[in-house]
Design an enzyme around this catalytic site. Sequence first.
Site, PDB file in Angstrom:
ATOM      1  N   SER A 136     -42.386 -11.877  26.997  1.00 56.68           N
ATOM      2  CA  SER A 136     -43.571 -11.671  26.137  1.00 56.68           C
ATOM      3  C   SER A 136     -43.165 -11.449  24.679  1.00 56.68           C
ATOM      4  CB  SER A 136     -44.407 -10.491  26.645  1.00 56.68           C
ATOM      5  OG  SER A 136     -43.793  -9.239  26.340  1.00 56.68           O
ATOM      6  N   LYS A 137     -42.064 -10.739  24.477  1.00 56.76           N
ATOM      7  CA  LYS A 137     -41.655 -10.453  23.095  1.00 56.76           C
ATOM      8  C   LYS A 137     -41.002 -11.686  22.451  1.00 56.76           C
ATOM      9  CE  LYS A 137     -43.215  -6.228  22.892  1.00 56.76           C
ATOM     10  NZ  LYS A 137     -44.334  -5.853  22.020  1.00 56.76           N
ATOM     11  N   TYR A 172     -41.304  -8.612  30.236  1.00 58.78           N
ATOM     12  CA  TYR A 172     -41.453  -7.966  28.922  1.00 58.78           C
ATOM     13  C   TYR A 172     -40.675  -8.753  27.858  1.00 58.78           C
ATOM     14  CZ  TYR A 172     -41.094  -4.326  25.299  1.00 58.78           C
ATOM     15  OH  TYR A 172     -41.145  -3.629  24.114  1.00 58.78           O
ATOM     16  N   ASN A 186     -49.428  -3.628  17.186  1.00 56.14           N
ATOM     17  CA  ASN A 186     -48.462  -2.773  17.890  1.00 56.14           C
ATOM     18  C   ASN A 186     -48.737  -2.600  19.384  1.00 56.14           C
ATOM     19  OD1 ASN A 186     -46.563  -0.248  18.038  1.00 56.14           O
ATOM     20  ND2 ASN A 186     -48.578   0.520  18.674  1.00 56.14           N
ATOM     21  N   ILE A 242     -37.022   3.249  21.675  1.00 57.68           N
ATOM     22  CA  ILE A 242     -37.749   4.270  20.910  1.00 57.68           C
ATOM     23  C   ILE A 242     -38.073   5.419  21.873  1.00 57.68           C
ATOM     24  CG2 ILE A 242     -39.713   4.663  19.353  1.00 57.68           C
ATOM     25  CD1 ILE A 242     -40.122   1.617  19.260  1.00 57.68           C
TER      26      ILE A 242
HETATM   27  N1  NAP Z   1     -40.602   2.259  23.426  1.00 56.97           N
HETATM   28  C1  NAP Z   1     -39.652   1.386  23.175  1.00 56.97           C
HETATM   29  O1  NAP Z   1     -38.468   1.582  23.541  1.00 56.97           O
HETATM   30  C2  NAP Z   1     -39.974   0.136  22.400  1.00 56.97           C
HETATM   31  C3  NAP Z   1     -38.905  -0.629  21.897  1.00 56.97           C
HETATM   32  C4  NAP Z   1     -39.182  -1.781  21.165  1.00 56.97           C
HETATM   33  C5  NAP Z   1     -40.497  -2.160  20.943  1.00 56.97           C
HETATM   34  N2  NAP Z   1     -41.531  -1.416  21.445  1.00 56.97           N
HETATM   35  C6  NAP Z   1     -42.879  -1.886  21.186  1.00 56.97           C
HETATM   36  O2  NAP Z   1     -43.545  -0.948  20.368  1.00 56.97           O
HETATM   37  C7  NAP Z   1     -44.949  -1.006  20.626  1.00 56.97           C
HETATM   38  C8  NAP Z   1     -45.457   0.406  20.868  1.00 56.97           C
HETATM   39  O3  NAP Z   1     -44.836   0.904  22.031  1.00 56.97           O
HETATM   40  P1  NAP Z   1     -44.587   2.461  22.299  1.00 56.97           P
HETATM   41  O4  NAP Z   1     -43.155   2.610  22.631  1.00 56.97           O
HETATM   42  O5  NAP Z   1     -45.207   3.273  21.238  1.00 56.97           O
HETATM   43  O6  NAP Z   1     -45.371   2.601  23.678  1.00 56.97           O
HETATM   44  P2  NAP Z   1     -46.545   3.574  24.158  1.00 56.97           P
HETATM   45  O7  NAP Z   1     -46.275   4.973  23.749  1.00 56.97           O
HETATM   46  O8  NAP Z   1     -46.732   3.256  25.598  1.00 56.97           O
HETATM   47  O9  NAP Z   1     -47.789   3.059  23.308  1.00 56.97           O
HETATM   48  C9  NAP Z   1     -48.360   1.804  23.556  1.00 56.97           C
HETATM   49  C10 NAP Z   1     -49.698   1.755  22.891  1.00 56.97           C
HETATM   50  O10 NAP Z   1     -50.309   0.482  23.168  1.00 56.97           O
HETATM   51  C11 NAP Z   1     -51.609   0.733  23.667  1.00 56.97           C
HETATM   52  N3  NAP Z   1     -52.114  -0.310  24.551  1.00 56.97           N
HETATM   53  C12 NAP Z   1     -51.547  -0.785  25.681  1.00 56.97           C
HETATM   54  N4  NAP Z   1     -52.347  -1.723  26.212  1.00 56.97           N
HETATM   55  C13 NAP Z   1     -53.424  -1.836  25.393  1.00 56.97           C
HETATM   56  C14 NAP Z   1     -54.596  -2.626  25.407  1.00 56.97           C
HETATM   57  N5  NAP Z   1     -54.823  -3.504  26.385  1.00 56.97           N
HETATM   58  N6  NAP Z   1     -55.491  -2.496  24.393  1.00 56.97           N
HETATM   59  C15 NAP Z   1     -55.268  -1.599  23.406  1.00 56.97           C
HETATM   60  N7  NAP Z   1     -54.192  -0.812  23.334  1.00 56.97           N
HETATM   61  C16 NAP Z   1     -53.282  -0.934  24.328  1.00 56.97           C
HETATM   62  C17 NAP Z   1     -51.476   2.048  24.425  1.00 56.97           C
HETATM   63  O11 NAP Z   1     -52.755   2.564  24.657  1.00 56.97           O
HETATM   64  P3  NAP Z   1     -53.119   3.467  25.950  1.00 56.97           P
HETATM   65  O12 NAP Z   1     -52.827   4.871  25.537  1.00 56.97           O
HETATM   66  O13 NAP Z   1     -54.567   3.218  26.163  1.00 56.97           O
HETATM   67  O14 NAP Z   1     -52.278   2.973  27.073  1.00 56.97           O
HETATM   68  C18 NAP Z   1     -50.631   2.825  23.433  1.00 56.97           C
HETATM   69  O15 NAP Z   1     -51.418   3.298  22.383  1.00 56.97           O
HETATM   70  C19 NAP Z   1     -45.133  -1.939  21.816  1.00 56.97           C
HETATM   71  O16 NAP Z   1     -45.522  -3.214  21.382  1.00 56.97           O
HETATM   72  C20 NAP Z   1     -43.752  -1.990  22.430  1.00 56.97           C
HETATM   73  O17 NAP Z   1     -43.519  -3.185  23.141  1.00 56.97           O
HETATM   74  C21 NAP Z   1     -41.287  -0.271  22.148  1.00 56.97           C
END
Ligand code: NAP
Length: 228
Positions: free
Chosen positions: A153-154, A150, A85, A183
């Site tokens: 990457s996806k 982004y 994730n 999200i």
């Molecule tokens: N938010 C959206 O709209 C959305 C939509 C579709 C898909 N997604 C995908 O869902 C996933 C989770 O995203 P989210 O929305 O929950 O975002 P988020 O709240 O920013 O959480 C991202 C998580 O990834 C961790 N992370 C980032 N870089 C890292 C690294 N180098 N090593 C270990 N952990 C790392 C962050 O840790 P830190 O706290 O240390 O930064 C955080 O725990 C991602 O893959 C994102 O692309 C998100």
Amino acid sequence: MSLEGKTVLVTGASRGLGRATAEAFLLSGAHVLALGRELTAMNETRISLTKIGSNFEMVIMDVRDESTVTTYITALSDLDVLVNNAGIARSRPFVETPTQELRDILEVNVVGAFVVMRESARKMLETGGGHIINIASDAAIRGIAGMAPYAASKHALLGLNRSVSQELRQRGIRLTTFCPGPITTDILGVGTANSKAMSPKELAKTIVHLAEVPPEIEIQELLAQPMP
Ligand SMILES: NC(=O)c1ccc[n+]([C@@H]2O[C@H](COP(=O)([O-])OP(=O)(O)OC[C@H]3O[C@@H](n4cnc5c(N)ncnc54)[C@H](OP(=O)(O)O)[C@@H]3O)[C@@H](O)[C@H]2O)c1
């Protein structure tokens, strides 16, 4: 398939969808390995997981640190489900995007995800199979203006999943790419969450449902979008 006693590794568990997913798997009876890179945020995850149960471990790790990731996963005695994730996103016009920004995003969303996936697959082959759930995005199947690196990457993560699935499905490892739309998290910075987006808690339940599908069925890709 019951998740009672299954070992589930969730990366990026310090907040957002990752934390909600760790909570949902703990509720389902699984043993949760919650991986994150930042101590303060991970302490908040620890507090929220403790309210649900005690069958979890916290692991401080950056997915870009290949040797630490490899050493950790190699030493596990069991791994049934990986939720890959951890991810980052940036938004800016394409013509103003520095090359380094593309490199930074690929390093986490593709290279980091690749290493965690490969090491997890090795462990699952050793221990009799498993399920890898890669968290991509709807940006894996369409473009998003202002988020070209982004989306690239996806798309790459989806390609990885499709290819690795062809190699590993005969060997007892299922792969799923989960492609949610927006999200309500702060992935683009504090206060950026879009209130019309989907709730991490509800999506986390969907991820648990994916892991509960009977082992003879592989859901390869799932697109989730908010209703208008
Ligand atoms: N938010 C959206 O709209 C959305 C939509 C579709 C898909 N997604 C995908 O869902 C996933 C989770 O995203 P989210 O929305 O929950 O975002 P988020 O709240 O920013 O959480 C991202 C998580 O990834 C961790 N992370 C980032 N870089 C890292 C690294 N180098 N090593 C270990 N952990 C790392 C962050 O840790 P830190 O706290 O240390 O930064 C955080 O725990 C991602 O893959 C994102 O692309 C998100």
